[in-house]
Design a protein around this motif. Structure first.
Motif, PDB file in Angstrom:
ATOM      1  N   UNK A 115      -3.883   0.410   0.789  1.00 52.59           N
ATOM      2  CA  UNK A 115      -2.718   0.983   0.083  1.00 52.59           C
ATOM      3  C   UNK A 115      -1.613   0.632  -0.370  1.00 52.59           C
ATOM      4  N   UNK A 116      -0.907   0.033   0.937  1.00 51.39           N
ATOM      5  CA  UNK A 116       0.340  -0.677   1.152  1.00 51.39           C
ATOM      6  C   UNK A 116       0.530  -2.311   0.882  1.00 51.39           C
ATOM      7  N   UNK A 117      -0.482  -3.284   1.335  1.00 54.41           N
ATOM      8  CA  UNK A 117      -0.479  -3.929  -0.120  1.00 54.41           C
ATOM      9  C   UNK A 117      -0.740  -4.260  -0.928  1.00 54.41           C
ATOM     10  N   UNK A 118      -1.361  -3.400  -1.487  1.00 56.50           N
ATOM     11  CA  UNK A 118      -1.573  -3.483  -3.406  1.00 56.50           C
ATOM     12  C   UNK A 118      -0.286  -3.445  -3.449  1.00 56.50           C
ATOM     13  N   UNK A 119       0.922  -2.894  -2.952  1.00 53.73           N
ATOM     14  CA  UNK A 119       2.369  -2.424  -3.436  1.00 53.73           C
ATOM     15  C   UNK A 119       2.868  -4.076  -3.596  1.00 53.73           C
ATOM     16  N   UNK A 120       2.823  -4.278  -2.113  1.00 58.48           N
ATOM     17  CA  UNK A 120       3.733  -5.560  -1.843  1.00 58.48           C
ATOM     18  C   UNK A 120       3.074  -6.602  -2.675  1.00 58.48           C
ATOM     19  N   UNK A 121       1.803  -7.072  -2.915  1.00 55.87           N
ATOM     20  CA  UNK A 121       1.861  -8.140  -3.715  1.00 55.87           C
ATOM     21  C   UNK A 121       2.398  -7.198  -4.872  1.00 55.87           C
ATOM     22  N   UNK A 122       2.394  -7.060  -5.458  1.00 55.63           N
ATOM     23  CA  UNK A 122       2.603  -6.181  -6.993  1.00 55.63           C
ATOM     24  C   UNK A 122       4.275  -6.642  -7.364  1.00 55.63           C
TER      25      UNK A 122
END
Length: 236
Positions: free
Chosen positions: A112-119
């Motif tokens: 969940x966290x990395x989805x937001x970070x990469x965006x």
């Protein structure tokens, strides 16, 4: 009968010393990098014995406010997001080792966290950010055959993506979660083709970031994490 809220509780001396030392730090009397007063000075100042001073100092060290080095005076620590998360490393590792469910929850939280970070990275990345990620990816490619170095570069790549946000808390969260996961990385990474697949997936993520494509970057990251999630497992 006295009201419970009015009851006077006798506190341990070390708790009182802890509060006073903490106030000296948070109030600015002692700044990051300053040496703490000697045990003798604090004993004289507060009128307490050495055990109370040592117990209070250890409590301050446990929450990251000071560092204690054998043979030297304790020093005030500069609190950062990273140092705060380091304080829970041991507790997090105990939780993960005792509970397979907690490991699965951590993997889900990371996804969940990395989805937001990469965006965010795809929206904000500068040419310098992209070059930094490329350098890490190149180092990872050169470390094929050296599992420790390969995994370290893998972690660095993901943490650098979080750092592009400009928010040190995000960077610290990324580093903490990856550090907690690392001990559960299995030898499956060494299977033929695993390293090459990881490098290919990282290259696609990097290309999407460099081309400022948040949707594509998120999709590539999700595919990468879903594929690699099975690499983290309890050995027993």
């Amino acid at each position: 009968m006295a009201n419970v809220s009015e009851t006077i509780v006798r506190r341990k001396l070390s708790h009182e010393v802890f509060d006073r030392l903490k106030a000296m730090i948070t109030g600015g009397e002692l700044a990051p990098g300053d040496a703490m007063p000697s045990e003798r000075d604090l004993m004289d100042r507060f009128g307490v014995g050495r055990p109370a001073i040592r117990e209070a100092m250890q409590a301050l060290a446990n929450i990251g406010l000071i560092t204690i080095t054998h043979g030297e005076r304790a020093r005030v620590q500069r609190l950062t997001a990273k140092s705060i998360f380091q304080q829970v490393d041991l507790t997090a590792n105990i939780l993960l080792s005792a509970s397979p469910d907690s490991l699965e929850h951590l993997k889900q939280a990371r996804r969940f966290f990395e989805r937001g970070m990469v965006r965010e990275a795809a929206l904000r990345a500068s040419p310098e950010d992209v070059a930094r990620l490329q350098e890490t990816l190149d180092q990872q490619a050169r470390s094929v055959g050296d599992p420790d170095a390969f995994i370290s570069n893998d972690m660095r790549f993901h943490t650098q993506i979080a750092a592009i946000s400009g928010n040190p808390i995000f960077e610290a969260v990324s580093e903490a979660m990856l550090g907690w996961l690392r001990q559960y990385h299995t030898e499956m990474l060494l299977w033929t083709g695993r390293e090459a697949l990881t490098l290919t997936e990282h290259a696609l993520i990097l290309r999407c970031i460099g081309e400022h494509q948040p949707e594509e970057a998120e999709a590539a990251m999700v595919k990468h994490l879903d594929r690699s999630s099975v690499l983290y497992a309890h050995s027993g």
